[in-house]
Every structure is written in C-alpha cells, then in structure tokens.
Design a protein around this motif. Structure first.
Motif, PDB file in Angstrom:
ATOM      1  N   GLU A  26     -56.146  15.516   8.051  1.00  0.00           N
ATOM      2  CA  GLU A  26     -55.937  16.632   7.088  1.00  0.00           C
ATOM      3  C   GLU A  26     -56.141  16.487   5.848  1.00  0.00           C
ATOM      4  N   MET A  27     -55.556  15.095   5.399  1.00  0.00           N
ATOM      5  CA  MET A  27     -55.235  14.634   3.994  1.00  0.00           C
ATOM      6  C   MET A  27     -56.914  14.109   3.726  1.00  0.00           C
ATOM      7  N   ARG A  28     -57.837  13.585   4.827  1.00  0.00           N
ATOM      8  CA  ARG A  28     -59.143  13.499   4.352  1.00  0.00           C
ATOM      9  C   ARG A  28     -59.981  14.788   3.987  1.00  0.00           C
ATOM     10  N   ARG A  29     -59.614  15.691   4.671  1.00  0.00           N
ATOM     11  CA  ARG A  29     -60.438  17.144   4.479  1.00  0.00           C
ATOM     12  C   ARG A  29     -59.844  17.355   3.020  1.00  0.00           C
ATOM     13  N   GLN A  30     -58.638  17.313   2.712  1.00  0.00           N
ATOM     14  CA  GLN A  30     -58.302  17.746   1.467  1.00  0.00           C
ATOM     15  C   GLN A  30     -58.985  16.761   0.313  1.00  0.00           C
ATOM     16  N   VAL A  31     -58.975  15.530   0.397  1.00  0.00           N
ATOM     17  CA  VAL A  31     -59.496  14.442  -0.495  1.00  0.00           C
ATOM     18  C   VAL A  31     -60.923  14.821  -0.916  1.00  0.00           C
ATOM     19  N   LYS A  32     -61.800  15.185   0.354  1.00  0.00           N
ATOM     20  CA  LYS A  32     -63.250  15.587   0.184  1.00  0.00           C
ATOM     21  C   LYS A  32     -63.284  16.834  -0.622  1.00  0.00           C
ATOM     22  N   LEU A  33     -62.579  17.779  -0.354  1.00  0.00           N
ATOM     23  CA  LEU A  33     -62.378  19.104  -0.966  1.00  0.00           C
ATOM     24  C   LEU A  33     -62.144  18.763  -2.504  1.00  0.00           C
ATOM     25  N   SER A  34     -61.259  18.012  -2.802  1.00  0.00           N
ATOM     26  CA  SER A  34     -61.089  17.568  -4.210  1.00  0.00           C
ATOM     27  C   SER A  34     -61.995  17.052  -4.830  1.00  0.00           C
ATOM     28  N   SER A  35     -63.016  16.268  -4.141  1.00  0.00           N
ATOM     29  CA  SER A  35     -63.920  15.462  -4.552  1.00  0.00           C
ATOM     30  C   SER A  35     -65.337  15.881  -4.412  1.00  0.00           C
ATOM     31  N   GLY A  36     -65.488  17.139  -4.564  1.00  0.00           N
ATOM     32  CA  GLY A  36     -66.762  17.870  -4.330  1.00  0.00           C
ATOM     33  C   GLY A  36     -67.640  17.398  -3.001  1.00  0.00           C
ATOM     34  N   ASN A  37     -66.748  17.388  -2.006  1.00  0.00           N
ATOM     35  CA  ASN A  37     -67.336  16.991  -0.616  1.00  0.00           C
ATOM     36  C   ASN A  37     -67.761  15.597  -0.355  1.00  0.00           C
ATOM     37  N   GLU A  38     -67.488  14.834  -1.359  1.00  0.00           N
ATOM     38  CA  GLU A  38     -67.653  13.129  -1.294  1.00  0.00           C
ATOM     39  C   GLU A  38     -66.512  12.555  -0.695  1.00  0.00           C
ATOM     40  N   THR A  39     -66.909  11.315  -0.056  1.00  0.00           N
ATOM     41  CA  THR A  39     -65.745  10.584   0.677  1.00  0.00           C
ATOM     42  C   THR A  39     -65.181   9.629  -0.210  1.00  0.00           C
ATOM     43  N   ARG A  40     -64.821   9.998  -1.569  1.00  0.00           N
ATOM     44  CA  ARG A  40     -64.130   9.216  -2.405  1.00  0.00           C
ATOM     45  C   ARG A  40     -62.568   9.356  -2.352  1.00  0.00           C
ATOM     46  N   LEU A  41     -61.987   8.199  -2.364  1.00  0.00           N
ATOM     47  CA  LEU A  41     -60.662   8.292  -2.472  1.00  0.00           C
ATOM     48  C   LEU A  41     -60.198   7.443  -3.650  1.00  0.00           C
ATOM     49  N   PHE A  42     -59.166   8.039  -4.368  1.00  0.00           N
ATOM     50  CA  PHE A  42     -59.095   7.197  -5.699  1.00  0.00           C
ATOM     51  C   PHE A  42     -57.443   6.638  -5.285  1.00  0.00           C
ATOM     52  N   LEU A  43     -57.108   5.340  -5.542  1.00  0.00           N
ATOM     53  CA  LEU A  43     -55.987   4.585  -5.333  1.00  0.00           C
ATOM     54  C   LEU A  43     -55.369   4.103  -6.505  1.00  0.00           C
ATOM     55  N   SER A  44     -54.184   4.367  -6.742  1.00  0.00           N
ATOM     56  CA  SER A  44     -53.529   3.788  -7.809  1.00  0.00           C
ATOM     57  C   SER A  44     -51.924   3.315  -7.411  1.00  0.00           C
ATOM     58  N   VAL A  45     -51.417   3.007  -8.513  1.00  0.00           N
ATOM     59  CA  VAL A  45     -49.886   2.564  -8.517  1.00  0.00           C
ATOM     60  C   VAL A  45     -48.976   3.635  -8.748  1.00  0.00           C
ATOM     61  N   HIS A  46     -47.911   3.919  -8.221  1.00  0.00           N
ATOM     62  CA  HIS A  46     -46.958   5.032  -8.610  1.00  0.00           C
ATOM     63  C   HIS A  46     -46.263   4.579  -9.821  1.00  0.00           C
ATOM     64  N   GLY A  47     -46.068   5.645 -10.868  1.00  0.00           N
ATOM     65  CA  GLY A  47     -45.277   5.292 -11.862  1.00  0.00           C
ATOM     66  C   GLY A  47     -43.829   4.912 -11.575  1.00  0.00           C
ATOM     67  N   GLY A  48     -43.221   5.646 -10.655  1.00  0.00           N
ATOM     68  CA  GLY A  48     -41.674   5.312 -10.347  1.00  0.00           C
ATOM     69  C   GLY A  48     -41.276   5.035  -9.035  1.00  0.00           C
ATOM     70  N   ASN A  49     -42.152   4.992  -8.005  1.00  0.00           N
ATOM     71  CA  ASN A  49     -41.802   4.555  -6.669  1.00  0.00           C
ATOM     72  C   ASN A  49     -42.347   3.054  -6.283  1.00  0.00           C
ATOM     73  N   PRO A  50     -41.864   2.229  -5.244  1.00  0.00           N
ATOM     74  CA  PRO A  50     -42.723   0.999  -4.822  1.00  0.00           C
ATOM     75  C   PRO A  50     -43.755   1.477  -3.821  1.00  0.00           C
ATOM     76  N   CYS A  51     -44.738   2.255  -4.276  1.00  0.00           N
ATOM     77  CA  CYS A  51     -45.742   2.448  -3.379  1.00  0.00           C
ATOM     78  C   CYS A  51     -47.170   2.889  -4.320  1.00  0.00           C
ATOM     79  N   ALA A  52     -48.185   2.977  -3.218  1.00  0.00           N
ATOM     80  CA  ALA A  52     -49.555   3.197  -3.801  1.00  0.00           C
ATOM     81  C   ALA A  52     -49.525   4.865  -3.930  1.00  0.00           C
ATOM     82  N   THR A  53     -50.671   5.468  -4.505  1.00  0.00           N
ATOM     83  CA  THR A  53     -50.747   6.585  -4.566  1.00  0.00           C
ATOM     84  C   THR A  53     -52.277   6.853  -4.079  1.00  0.00           C
ATOM     85  N   GLY A  54     -52.892   7.966  -3.519  1.00  0.00           N
ATOM     86  CA  GLY A  54     -54.026   8.449  -3.193  1.00  0.00           C
ATOM     87  C   GLY A  54     -54.478   9.745  -3.372  1.00  0.00           C
TER      88      GLY A  54
END
Length: 165
Positions: A26-54
């Motif tokens: 389901e997250m994959r579907r949402q990422v594709k929807l967000s990215s114009g149906n491309e399989t592009r995931l953006f990863l980054s650091v979280h500003g306040g928690n010790p985790c990454a973001t996608g």
C-alpha cells in the motif's frame, strides 16, 4: 500529483540476500501515485526522531513550497528568515532510490549508517511521509505510541526465537 498523499499503516521488512528492503504494497502504491506513477522513493533523515523518512515526489515539492511560504511570511512580518539554509535542511539530505515492481529497493548507505540499520526495518506511515526505523531504536523511543512499540517488541522477540522474518 497536486493531491495530498497520506501514508498510514506499518510493516516490517527484512533485507534480502542483496541487502534490499521491500516497501509495503500500500505504501508502494502511494509513493507511485505521489511520483507520477514512477517507482521513485525519496529517502531522508527525520528532523526530530532517530529514523529515516521515505516519500514520493509530491512531498518533496511540498517541502520546497513550504519554505517559500515561510520566507514570504517572514518578509511580510519584517522577520529574518534564511530560506537557503532551510532548504539545505529539508532538501539537502534527500536521496532518490528506485524500487522494482516487487517493492525492493536498496537503502542509501549514508542513511543506513546514520541510523544503524542493518538487516531489518519497520515502516510506519505517519501522514505525508513514512518513518523508517531500526526496530530496536523504535522500541527504545518512549515517545512512540505504546501499541506500536509493543508490536515491534513482539516482532523482535519472535525473530530472536526464530519465528519472525
């Protein structure tokens, strides 16, 4: 892509033999929807928690637009605002990765190292983005909801006992 994409739900992923993780369906579907149906995931650091973001492209654009709005508000109020520095904070740590049809992707090594991620992650949809946790770190994060911490703790216990994958 102008529609707000909201990520919810959660899931575990254990790295495959090539060190790739699987983005939940389901997250994959949402990422594709967000990215114009491309399989592009953006990863980054979280500003306040010790985790990454996608997230997908729409959230990346939202981060940029939000800084522009904050700069306009600051100018209108006569306040100083360093938009360039804020763009560095929000966009400078983003790494783009592609995922295949099965959701497999290689997490950027800098992000893995930053959070001590080795062979397992916990995906946690929290609105405009997905938090990506090292499971042990999430369990130790007392600010997370008890229900989620307990779920991750049970998974870790099952994994130690040889039952979770």
């Amino acid at each position: 892509m102008s529609e707000v994409i909201l990520y919810t739900g959660n899931a575990f992923s254990v790295a495959d033999g090539k060190g790739r993780f699987v983005l939940p369906l389901e997250m994959r579907r949402q990422v594709k929807l967000s990215s114009g149906n491309e399989t592009r995931l953006f990863l980054s650091v979280h500003g306040g928690n010790p985790c990454a973001t996608g997230f997908g492209e729409s959230h990346r654009r939202h981060l940029f637009t939000e800084v522009e709005e904050l700069a306009r508000e600051a100018r209108a109020a006569g306040r100083d605002y360093d938009a360039d520095l804020e763009l560095e904070r929000r966009l400078g740590t983003i790494e783009e990765v592609n995922f295949d049809d099965g959701g497999r992707f290689a997490m950027h090594p800098d992000i893995k190292e930053e959070y001590g991620i080795t062979d397992a992650v916990f995906f946690y949809g929290v609105g405009r983005y997905i938090q990506i946790w090292k499971p042990e770190t999430l369990v130790d994060s007392k600010d997370r909801p008890e229900l989620i911490r307990n779920k991750v703790c049970r998974w870790l216990d099952q994994r130690t006992a040889g039952g979770a994958r």
